[in-house]
Design an enzyme around this catalytic site. Structure first.
Site, PDB file in Angstrom:
ATOM      1  N   CYS A  34       0.837  -1.206   0.000  1.00  0.00           N
ATOM      2  CA  CYS A  34       0.000   0.000   0.000  1.00  0.00           C
ATOM      3  C   CYS A  34       0.870   1.253   0.000  1.00  0.00           C
ATOM      4  O   CYS A  34       1.491   1.562   1.011  1.00  0.00           O
ATOM      5  CB  CYS A  34      -0.898  -0.067   1.243  1.00  0.00           C
ATOM      6  N   CYS A  37       0.311   3.767   2.814  1.00  0.00           N
ATOM      7  CA  CYS A  37       0.807   3.242   4.089  1.00  0.00           C
ATOM      8  C   CYS A  37       2.275   3.620   4.284  1.00  0.00           C
ATOM      9  O   CYS A  37       2.700   3.978   5.384  1.00  0.00           O
ATOM     10  CB  CYS A  37       0.656   1.724   4.144  1.00  0.00           C
TER      11      CYS A  37
END
Length: 119
Positions: A34, A37
């Site tokens: 991600c 993230c």
């Protein structure tokens, strides 16, 4: 003066053990795949390291693979990254970081902790 580091919750038992402890618990639910993230991770670490947050427990959960997936499901998290704050085992705050990432969720988390811990 010690500062927090962010640890990884590795299984559902660890998650439930942390929930049972008194005080504030902050969990960053993320995935290694991600991009948002990765963008917010250093800022999450900065909040954890703040002297004012020394009594708060900070963790990360990789929801991409087991056993993190089970922890994420138990917390009803369906988006990466999502940050969840618990106090005495009860959820008191939740924020999702959009894609493309914005720092607003991190700012909101910092403000929330500052206000709660000042009480």
């Amino acid at each position: 003066m010690s500062t927090n580091s962010v640890s990884e919750i590795l299984d559902i038992d660890d998650y439930h053990t942390e929930l049972k402890k008194p005080g504030f618990l902050v969990i960053d639910f993320y995935s290694t795949q991600c991009p948002p993230c990765k963008v917010i991770a250093p800022f999450f670490e900065e909040i954890a390291a703040k002297t004012g947050n020394r009594d708060v427990r900070f963790f990360k959960v990789n929801g991409l693979e087991e056993p993190g997936t089970a922890v994420q499901k138990s917390a009803e998290v369906v988006w990466w990254p999502t940050i969840v704050v618990y106090n005495d085992g009860k959820e008191v705050w939740r924020g999702k970081v959009p894609n493309p990432p914005s720092m607003q969720t991190i700012k909101d988390l910092g403000k929330f902790l500052d206000e709660r811990l000042a009480q």
